[in-house]
Design a protein around this motif. Structure first.
Motif, PDB file in Angstrom:
ATOM      1  N   GLU A 163      44.579  14.770  59.797  1.00 32.00           N
ATOM      2  CA  GLU A 163      44.085  15.552  58.504  1.00 32.00           C
ATOM      3  C   GLU A 163      44.079  16.862  59.232  1.00 32.00           C
ATOM      4  OE1 GLU A 163      40.432  15.593  55.434  1.00 32.00           O
ATOM      5  OE2 GLU A 163      41.048  13.868  56.530  1.00 32.00           O
ATOM      6  N   ASP A 164      43.554  17.228  60.454  1.00 32.79           N
ATOM      7  CA  ASP A 164      43.291  18.501  61.076  1.00 32.79           C
ATOM      8  C   ASP A 164      44.582  19.322  61.209  1.00 32.79           C
ATOM      9  OD1 ASP A 164      44.204  16.782  62.854  1.00 32.79           O
ATOM     10  OD2 ASP A 164      43.188  18.008  64.567  1.00 32.79           O
ATOM     11  N   LYS A 165      45.810  18.788  60.948  1.00 31.53           N
ATOM     12  CA  LYS A 165      47.121  19.401  61.206  1.00 31.53           C
ATOM     13  C   LYS A 165      47.718  19.932  59.607  1.00 31.53           C
ATOM     14  CE  LYS A 165      47.795  19.242  65.480  1.00 31.53           C
ATOM     15  NZ  LYS A 165      47.965  20.297  66.388  1.00 31.53           N
ATOM     16  N   LEU A 166      46.964  19.254  58.550  1.00 28.93           N
ATOM     17  CA  LEU A 166      47.344  19.795  57.271  1.00 28.93           C
ATOM     18  C   LEU A 166      46.978  21.147  57.047  1.00 28.93           C
ATOM     19  CD1 LEU A 166      45.922  16.645  55.151  1.00 28.93           C
ATOM     20  CD2 LEU A 166      48.204  17.087  55.638  1.00 28.93           C
ATOM     21  N   GLU A 167      48.013  21.796  56.135  1.00 23.54           N
ATOM     22  CA  GLU A 167      47.833  23.136  55.995  1.00 23.54           C
ATOM     23  C   GLU A 167      47.811  23.557  54.601  1.00 23.54           C
ATOM     24  OE1 GLU A 167      50.778  25.182  58.423  1.00 23.54           O
ATOM     25  OE2 GLU A 167      52.302  24.102  57.205  1.00 23.54           O
ATOM     26  N   MET A 168      46.845  24.592  54.112  1.00 23.06           N
ATOM     27  CA  MET A 168      46.929  24.928  52.669  1.00 23.06           C
ATOM     28  C   MET A 168      47.642  26.358  52.809  1.00 23.06           C
ATOM     29  SD  MET A 168      43.698  25.564  50.098  1.00 23.06           S
ATOM     30  CE  MET A 168      43.558  23.695  50.061  1.00 23.06           C
ATOM     31  N   GLY A 169      48.271  26.753  51.788  1.00 25.87           N
ATOM     32  CA  GLY A 169      48.986  27.947  51.735  1.00 25.87           C
ATOM     33  C   GLY A 169      49.216  28.518  50.197  1.00 25.87           C
ATOM     34  N   PHE A 170      49.206  29.776  49.947  1.00 28.30           N
ATOM     35  CA  PHE A 170      49.336  30.307  48.825  1.00 28.30           C
ATOM     36  C   PHE A 170      50.334  31.425  48.790  1.00 28.30           C
ATOM     37  CE2 PHE A 170      44.915  28.792  48.978  1.00 28.30           C
ATOM     38  CZ  PHE A 170      44.945  27.905  48.044  1.00 28.30           C
ATOM     39  N   GLY A 176      58.580  31.298  47.331  1.00 33.71           N
ATOM     40  CA  GLY A 176      58.174  31.683  45.956  1.00 33.71           C
ATOM     41  C   GLY A 176      57.230  30.634  45.240  1.00 33.71           C
ATOM     42  N   ALA A 177      57.119  29.375  45.684  1.00 33.13           N
ATOM     43  CA  ALA A 177      56.096  28.598  44.843  1.00 33.13           C
ATOM     44  C   ALA A 177      54.692  28.996  44.995  1.00 33.13           C
ATOM     45  CB  ALA A 177      56.385  27.148  45.385  1.00 33.13           C
ATOM     46  N   LEU A 178      53.829  28.819  44.223  1.00 33.07           N
ATOM     47  CA  LEU A 178      52.499  29.149  44.142  1.00 33.07           C
ATOM     48  C   LEU A 178      51.691  28.766  45.134  1.00 33.07           C
ATOM     49  CD1 LEU A 178      50.131  30.579  42.859  1.00 33.07           C
ATOM     50  CD2 LEU A 178      49.568  28.351  41.412  1.00 33.07           C
ATOM     51  N   ALA A 179      51.485  27.116  45.574  1.00 33.17           N
ATOM     52  CA  ALA A 179      50.572  27.023  46.746  1.00 33.17           C
ATOM     53  C   ALA A 179      50.910  25.581  47.139  1.00 33.17           C
ATOM     54  CB  ALA A 179      49.114  26.882  45.922  1.00 33.17           C
ATOM     55  N   THR A 180      50.389  25.174  48.323  1.00 34.47           N
ATOM     56  CA  THR A 180      50.561  23.866  48.769  1.00 34.47           C
ATOM     57  C   THR A 180      49.178  23.412  49.585  1.00 34.47           C
ATOM     58  OG1 THR A 180      52.061  22.404  50.120  1.00 34.47           O
ATOM     59  CG2 THR A 180      51.677  24.178  50.813  1.00 34.47           C
ATOM     60  N   TYR A 181      49.125  22.188  49.642  1.00 36.07           N
ATOM     61  CA  TYR A 181      48.149  21.781  50.841  1.00 36.07           C
ATOM     62  C   TYR A 181      48.895  20.655  51.273  1.00 36.07           C
ATOM     63  CZ  TYR A 181      44.318  19.615  53.036  1.00 36.07           C
ATOM     64  OH  TYR A 181      43.131  18.918  53.873  1.00 36.07           O
ATOM     65  N   GLY A 182      49.535  20.787  52.576  1.00 32.90           N
ATOM     66  CA  GLY A 182      50.516  19.723  52.964  1.00 32.90           C
ATOM     67  C   GLY A 182      50.755  19.526  54.518  1.00 32.90           C
ATOM     68  N   ILE A 183      51.575  18.930  54.914  1.00 36.95           N
ATOM     69  CA  ILE A 183      51.615  18.520  56.393  1.00 36.95           C
ATOM     70  C   ILE A 183      52.475  19.770  56.924  1.00 36.95           C
ATOM     71  CG2 ILE A 183      51.924  16.082  56.033  1.00 36.95           C
ATOM     72  CD1 ILE A 183      54.846  15.972  56.236  1.00 36.95           C
ATOM     73  N   ASN A 184      52.416  19.557  58.166  1.00 37.74           N
ATOM     74  CA  ASN A 184      52.906  20.628  59.162  1.00 37.74           C
ATOM     75  C   ASN A 184      54.391  19.988  59.811  1.00 37.74           C
ATOM     76  OD1 ASN A 184      53.812  21.819  61.712  1.00 37.74           O
ATOM     77  ND2 ASN A 184      52.233  23.346  61.298  1.00 37.74           N
ATOM     78  N   LYS A 220      39.634  30.606  52.672  1.00 38.42           N
ATOM     79  CA  LYS A 220      38.970  30.490  54.011  1.00 38.42           C
ATOM     80  C   LYS A 220      40.009  29.966  55.093  1.00 38.42           C
ATOM     81  CE  LYS A 220      34.226  30.455  52.307  1.00 38.42           C
ATOM     82  NZ  LYS A 220      33.196  29.769  52.311  1.00 38.42           N
ATOM     83  N   GLU A 221      40.592  29.043  54.890  1.00 37.26           N
ATOM     84  CA  GLU A 221      41.367  28.312  55.723  1.00 37.26           C
ATOM     85  C   GLU A 221      43.061  28.447  55.498  1.00 37.26           C
ATOM     86  OE1 GLU A 221      40.207  27.147  58.527  1.00 37.26           O
ATOM     87  OE2 GLU A 221      38.332  27.659  58.030  1.00 37.26           O
ATOM     88  N   ALA A 222      43.185  29.139  54.595  1.00 37.69           N
ATOM     89  CA  ALA A 222      44.764  29.066  54.073  1.00 37.69           C
ATOM     90  C   ALA A 222      45.795  30.183  54.597  1.00 37.69           C
ATOM     91  CB  ALA A 222      44.631  29.581  52.412  1.00 37.69           C
ATOM     92  N   LYS A 223      46.858  29.945  54.404  1.00 38.57           N
ATOM     93  CA  LYS A 223      47.903  30.716  55.135  1.00 38.57           C
ATOM     94  C   LYS A 223      48.380  31.496  53.770  1.00 38.57           C
ATOM     95  CE  LYS A 223      52.823  30.819  56.837  1.00 38.57           C
ATOM     96  NZ  LYS A 223      53.593  30.151  57.617  1.00 38.57           N
TER      97      LYS A 223
END
Length: 324
Positions: free
Chosen positions: A293-300, A253-261, A318-321
């Motif tokens: 860095e290529d393993k970082l993931e953005m999510g909303f 339920g949190a809004l967003a992240t740009y973090g590690i997998n 574009k690249e987000a989950k």
């Protein structure tokens, strides 16, 4: 002829017994201490197992696992560490800082591979992250805190004050708070430390922030991430964007992240463990590794963004989950 057959049968039995002994001697024993049951640490666990499988370690054939979970209790982690050391495991995999510290305090002989520890050097688990020098190595879960603060500002540019929620007894969370504080203050944003010491305080602390701050940032903190549903039940109701350290909290339920997998850091840890188990390397010479860095993931979280009235910029989508 009868005597010859008996001799042959006896020889075959001896050879079989030796083969069995050889199989037993070749079997590697790995103990696992996972600090708590939540998605990020579960992924670090699964990535580790899968990496070992890909490296040719098949459970029941040439490796066995003693898989233990401390359920978020430090005393449980210490008890488990004692057991794994006394059982003579060939390697211990410790997921999260309390588990890593518990294991490291119990043995300086058995190799320990860690993950989900932000700064092993700062936590006194290794002499240095570049050259550990002892029986501990592993993979850091240091997340791109500055980039996460940048994301917060892009999504909510009107924000003037932000609370950072974390566990005050967790040094790795304190480190992330310090990075976040510096990044926020550099943007002219007021920062408040919102700390907890027990999980039952999380919702109460979140409620105390209503009307005091415009948004909340939650780093990769075990205790708060376990209770993130309690945080967002408050923040989403009161129109407070919550930016977090990893994708599992967005799914809650949190809004967003740009973090590690976390699966990725577990997988990297499994690769390290395979080298150690094969005798190709020793922890003392194996630098702490980091997710690339290529393993970082953005999510909303789409429904949360809609509830908060936030439009996510197209270039970020574009690249987000996307979590519905």
């Amino acid at each position: 002829m009868k005597k010859l057959m008996m001799i042959c049968m006896s020889l075959l039995m001896v050879i079989g017994l030796v083969a069995c002994d050889d199989d037993t001697e070749g079997m590697k024993k790995v103990g696992i201490i996972q600090y708590a049951q939540h998605p990020a640490l579960d992924q670090a666990h699964d990535g580790f197992i899968d990496a070992l499988k890909d490296e040719g370690f098949e459970e029941g054939k040439n490796i066995t696992f003693d898989d233990q979970n401390a359920q978020g209790e430090g005393s449980n982690a210490e008890t488990i560490a004692d057991k794994l050391v006394n059982d003579g495991n060939d390697l211990i995999y410790a997921i999260a800082t309390p588990s890593a510290i518990a294991a490291a305090q119990k043995t300086t002989e058995i190799p320990i591979v860690i993950s989900a520890v932000t700064n092993p050097e700062d936590s006194k688990l290794v002499k240095s992250n570049e050259k550990p020098g002892g029986n501990v190595t592993g993979v850091s879960d240091l997340t791109p805190v500055e980039d996460q603060i940048d994301l917060l500002v892009k999504l909510a540019p009107e924000v003037k004050s932000v609370a950072v929620m974390y566990t005050n007894a967790e040094r790795n969370s304190e480190l992330q708070y310090e990075i976040a504080k510096k990044a926020l203050e550099a943007k002219g944003i007021k920062v408040e430390a919102a700390t907890v010491s027990e999980s039952n305080q999380v919702q109460q602390v979140a409620e105390s922030l209503v009307g005091k701050v415009d948004a909340i940032y939650v780093p990769t903190d075990n205790m708060v991430s376990e209770s993130i549903a309690n945080v967002v039940s408050v923040t989403n109701e009161h129109n407070m964007p919550t930016i977090v350290g990893e994708i599992a909290m967005v799914e809650k339920g949190a809004l967003a992240t740009y973090g590690i997998n976390y699966y990725d850091i577990g997988y990297l840890a499994g690769k390290q463990a395979a080298k150690i188990l094969r005798g190709e390397a020793e922890p003392k010479d194996m630098p702490i590794e980091y997710s690339s860095e290529d393993k970082l993931e953005m999510g909303f979280n789409e429904s949360t963004a809609k509830k908060l009235g936030i439009t996510i910029p197209e270039e970020l989508l574009k690249e987000a989950k996307i979590v519905k």
